[in-house]
Design a protein around this motif. Structure first.
Motif, short mmCIF file in Angstrom:
data_model
loop_
_atom_site.label_atom_id
_atom_site.label_comp_id
_atom_site.label_asym_id
_atom_site.label_seq_id
_atom_site.Cartn_x
_atom_site.Cartn_y
_atom_site.Cartn_z
N PHE A 274 -3.76 3.97 -9.89
CA PHE A 274 -2.55 3.43 -9.26
C PHE A 274 -1.65 4.55 -8.71
O PHE A 274 -0.43 4.54 -8.90
CB PHE A 274 -1.78 2.53 -10.23
N PHE B 240 -2.13 2.99 -3.16
CA PHE B 240 -1.12 2.36 -2.32
C PHE B 240 -1.26 2.76 -0.85
O PHE B 240 -1.22 1.90 0.04
CB PHE B 240 0.29 2.71 -2.83
N TYR C 223 0.70 0.56 1.84
CA TYR C 223 1.53 -0.49 1.22
C TYR C 223 2.93 -0.32 1.78
O TYR C 223 3.71 0.51 1.32
CB TYR C 223 1.48 -0.27 -0.29
N GLY D 113 5.20 -2.61 -7.92
CA GLY D 113 4.82 -1.69 -6.85
C GLY D 113 6.05 -0.94 -6.34
O GLY D 113 6.85 -0.43 -7.12
N LEU E 160 9.40 -3.16 -12.82
CA LEU E 160 8.73 -2.21 -13.72
C LEU E 160 7.30 -2.07 -13.24
O LEU E 160 6.66 -3.06 -12.87
CB LEU E 160 8.77 -2.72 -15.16
N ILE F 250 3.58 0.62 -13.72
CA ILE F 250 2.95 1.75 -14.40
C ILE F 250 2.82 2.95 -13.45
O ILE F 250 2.60 4.08 -13.89
CB ILE F 250 1.57 1.33 -14.94
N SER F 251 2.97 2.69 -12.14
CA SER F 251 2.74 3.73 -11.14
C SER F 251 4.00 4.53 -10.84
O SER F 251 4.94 4.03 -10.20
CB SER F 251 2.23 3.11 -9.84
N GLY G 151 6.79 2.02 -16.39
CA GLY G 151 6.51 1.52 -17.73
C GLY G 151 5.26 0.67 -17.73
O GLY G 151 4.60 0.51 -16.69
N ASN G 152 4.96 0.12 -18.91
CA ASN G 152 3.72 -0.62 -19.08
C ASN G 152 4.05 -2.04 -19.53
O ASN G 152 4.88 -2.22 -20.44
CB ASN G 152 2.87 0.08 -20.15
N VAL G 153 3.41 -3.01 -18.91
CA VAL G 153 3.64 -4.41 -19.29
C VAL G 153 3.29 -4.66 -20.76
O VAL G 153 3.76 -5.63 -21.36
CB VAL G 153 2.85 -5.36 -18.34
N ASN H 210 -0.24 -10.55 -9.77
CA ASN H 210 -1.47 -9.78 -9.62
C ASN H 210 -1.45 -8.46 -10.39
O ASN H 210 -1.87 -7.42 -9.88
CB ASN H 210 -1.77 -9.55 -8.13
N THR H 211 -0.98 -8.52 -11.60
CA THR H 211 -0.83 -7.31 -12.41
C THR H 211 -1.55 -7.40 -13.76
O THR H 211 -2.34 -6.50 -14.09
CB THR H 211 0.67 -7.02 -12.64
N ASN I 60 -5.27 -6.61 -14.66
CA ASN I 60 -5.77 -5.23 -14.71
C ASN I 60 -5.98 -4.74 -16.15
O ASN I 60 -6.44 -3.62 -16.36
CB ASN I 60 -4.81 -4.30 -13.97
C1 LIG Z 1 -2.26 -5.64 -7.12
S1 LIG Z 1 -0.82 -4.65 -7.39
C2 LIG Z 1 0.43 -5.93 -7.21
C3 LIG Z 1 1.75 -5.36 -6.75
C4 LIG Z 1 2.78 -6.45 -6.41
N1 LIG Z 1 3.10 -7.27 -7.57
C5 LIG Z 1 2.24 -7.29 -5.29
O1 LIG Z 1 1.83 -8.44 -5.54
O2 LIG Z 1 2.19 -6.78 -4.16
C6 LIG Z 1 -0.85 -4.38 -9.13
C7 LIG Z 1 0.36 -3.59 -9.61
O3 LIG Z 1 0.35 -3.55 -11.03
C8 LIG Z 1 0.68 -2.24 -11.46
N2 LIG Z 1 0.12 -2.11 -12.81
C9 LIG Z 1 -1.16 -2.01 -13.18
N3 LIG Z 1 -1.28 -1.96 -14.52
C10 LIG Z 1 -0.02 -2.07 -15.02
C11 LIG Z 1 0.52 -2.08 -16.34
N4 LIG Z 1 -0.27 -1.97 -17.41
N5 LIG Z 1 1.85 -2.19 -16.49
C12 LIG Z 1 2.67 -2.29 -15.39
N6 LIG Z 1 2.21 -2.29 -14.13
C13 LIG Z 1 0.89 -2.17 -13.94
C14 LIG Z 1 0.05 -1.34 -10.40
O4 LIG Z 1 0.59 -0.05 -10.37
C15 LIG Z 1 0.35 -2.15 -9.14
O5 LIG Z 1 1.63 -1.84 -8.60
#
Ligand SMILES: C[S@@+](CC[C@H](N)C(=O)[O-])C[C@H]1O[C@@H](n2cnc3c(N)ncnc32)[C@H](O)[C@@H]1O
Length: 220
Positions: free
Chosen positions: A34, A39, A50, A81, A101, A103-104, A122-124, A141-142, A145
């Protein structure tokens, strides 16, 4: 807990699925960091650029309406993002306190100027906010992952911040053709399945907010 399509007005993307099959494992490895490549690198490694284009404005309007958000309410976008949705939520609902918030660090460091200071790295899996501190928490969409166990933790975190006031969208497929197209296209997802599989995960987590699916539609 309700299935609701809050991204109904998001524009359909054109995808060259075959191009994603070249050097897939290496591209997946890079995408999962990420970072810049994901991006703003080539399309084979992520978004392929992006950039803000206002496409989230109608979605922001629908989110505000769905949750009845108003001036002074706090809303959090998890996996924000560069903060496009955070920016548009504040645009369509003046006075709304929107935060994000992600992770990137790359995304946060390259965010929209209007949201500087509103995005956290931060991290979800561990959201650094008190219980019940948001009027709504969105995560688009987060969480797919993460591994399945991580999805459960993430859903509980979202629920903790905004009980019954979450919206989570995740990758899914409904049939074999959609599964194949999805697996060919996706780079970063670790957990995916049919909507019914996801509903099981949502229930197991005790999640009581709303949800919907990102489905890569294929020609019949
Ligand atoms: C597919 S993108 C979606 C971005 C935005 N929500 C969108 O729909 O355009 C996934 C996002 O989740 C973030 N991400 C991935 N793992 C994560 C985590 N464990 N905690 C927080 N964010 C995370 C990525 O950095 C990225 O920005």
């Amino acid at each position: 807990m309700a299935e609701v399509n809050l991204l109904a007005r998001y524009p359909a993307a054109k995808r060259n699925i075959k191009a994603r099959l070249v050097n897939k494992e290496e591209n997946r490895r890079i995408a999962m960091r990420f970072g810049r490549e994901y991006f703003d690198g080539p399309r084979e490694q992520g978004y392929g650029g992006y950039r803000y284009d206002g496409r989230w404005i109608p979605i922001a309007e629908d989110i505000v309406k769905h949750f009845g958000l108003k001036r002074g309410d706090r809303v959090l976008d998890v996996g924000c993002g560069k903060g496009f949705l955070v920016k548009d939520l504040m645009k369509v609902c003046p006075g709304l306190e929107a935060f994000g918030l992600d992770i990137s660090e790359y995304a946060v460091m390259n965010c929209e100027p209007e949201v500087v200071g509103r995005l956290h790295v931060g991290n979800v899996l561990r959201l650094p906010f008190p219980d019940r501190s948001f009027a709504a928490v969105i995560s688009i969409n987060t969480i797919h992952n993460l591994e399945r166990d991580g999805c459960i933790v993430a859903l509980r975190e979202i629920e903790r911040l905004a009980p019954g006031r979450g919206f989570v969208q995740v990758d899914a497929y409904r049939n074999e053709a959609e599964r194949q197209a999805f697996e060919d296209w996706m780079l970063t997802a670790r957990t995916y399945g049919k909507p019914a599989d996801w509903v099981e995960i949502l229930k197991e987590a005790g999640y009581t907010g709303d949800y919907y699916w990102t489905i890569l539609e294929v020609d019949a």
